[in-house]
Design a protein around this motif. Structure first.
Motif, PDB file in Angstrom:
ATOM      1  N   ARG A 179       0.744  -1.314   0.069  1.00 37.58           N
ATOM      2  CA  ARG A 179       0.112   0.200   0.035  1.00 37.58           C
ATOM      3  C   ARG A 179       0.775   1.266   0.279  1.00 37.58           C
ATOM      4  NH1 ARG A 179      -5.426   1.697  -1.002  1.00 37.58           N
ATOM      5  NH2 ARG A 179      -5.532   3.725  -0.366  1.00 37.58           N
ATOM      6  N   GLN A 181      -3.039  -2.792  -5.423  1.00 36.92           N
ATOM      7  CA  GLN A 181      -2.836  -1.518  -4.503  1.00 36.92           C
ATOM      8  C   GLN A 181      -3.052  -0.307  -5.276  1.00 36.92           C
ATOM      9  OE1 GLN A 181      -3.697  -1.413  -1.284  1.00 36.92           O
ATOM     10  NE2 GLN A 181      -3.829  -3.628  -1.378  1.00 36.92           N
ATOM     11  N   LYS A 198      -6.479   0.282  -6.553  1.00 39.57           N
ATOM     12  CA  LYS A 198      -7.657   0.484  -5.683  1.00 39.57           C
ATOM     13  C   LYS A 198      -7.550   2.285  -5.381  1.00 39.57           C
ATOM     14  CE  LYS A 198      -8.002  -3.624  -2.897  1.00 39.57           C
ATOM     15  NZ  LYS A 198      -7.573  -4.283  -1.683  1.00 39.57           N
TER      16      LYS A 198
END
Length: 162
Positions: free
Chosen positions: A28, A72, A75
């Motif tokens: 992330r 990630q 997203k």
């Protein structure tokens, strides 16, 4: 080409921990770093294409580090992530000289036959580290030969063999 930084210092340590110590939680924050260097005006239908990781690396790490990073980033940006490229050979680039890397990369990837390239789509080819550029160059050529016209490259870091 969009790159976070040269591979040194803290970024190098983060990449090492993520890849070689299997710290998945770093996906992330690394994706957030990539998000900061990518233009904000990329089309909403852009597709992130992770470079395929060698199967034995996925087994030893317990995850595909490039695919997880792509997910990630997807997203964060709300972009689709597709495994458009597949790995043909599980050769390892780490430690190989430039000539060997170029030869290996030409044979390493192919197009996933299950996915159709959209000529007008924006594809973001994603990898963690650029050393000689052999992998990215080979992957980009495959996408171009399949009809992709708009290909961007996103990297966490660059280094050199010198």
């Amino acid at each position: 080409m969009y790159v976070v930084s040269r591979r040194n210092g803290l970024l190098d340590q983060l990449i090492q921990d993520y890849k070689y110590h299997s710290i998945r939680a770093l996906a992330r924050p690394l994706a957030e770093l990539l998000d900061q260097v990518l233009p904000k005006n990329l089309p909403k239908d852009s597709v992130i294409v992770p470079l395929p990781t060698a199967t034995h690396h996925v087994r030893s790490r317990g995850f595909d580090h490039t695919y997880l990073l792509a997910k990630q980033l997807g997203k964060i940006r709300k972009f689709k992530v597709e495994k458009i490229l597949v790995r043909n050979k599980n050769t390892v680039q780490v430690g190989a000289d430039k000539k060997a890397r170029l030869t290996q990369a030409k044979e390493a990837y192919s197009l996933n036959p299950k996915i159709k390239i959209k000529k007008d789509a924006t594809y973001i080819l994603l990898d963690d580290v650029w050393t000689t550029g052999a992998s990215i160059t080979a992957a980009k050529k495959i996408l171009q030969n399949a009809g992709a016209k708009n290909i961007k490259i996103a990297l966490l870091a660059y280094s050199s063999l010198s």
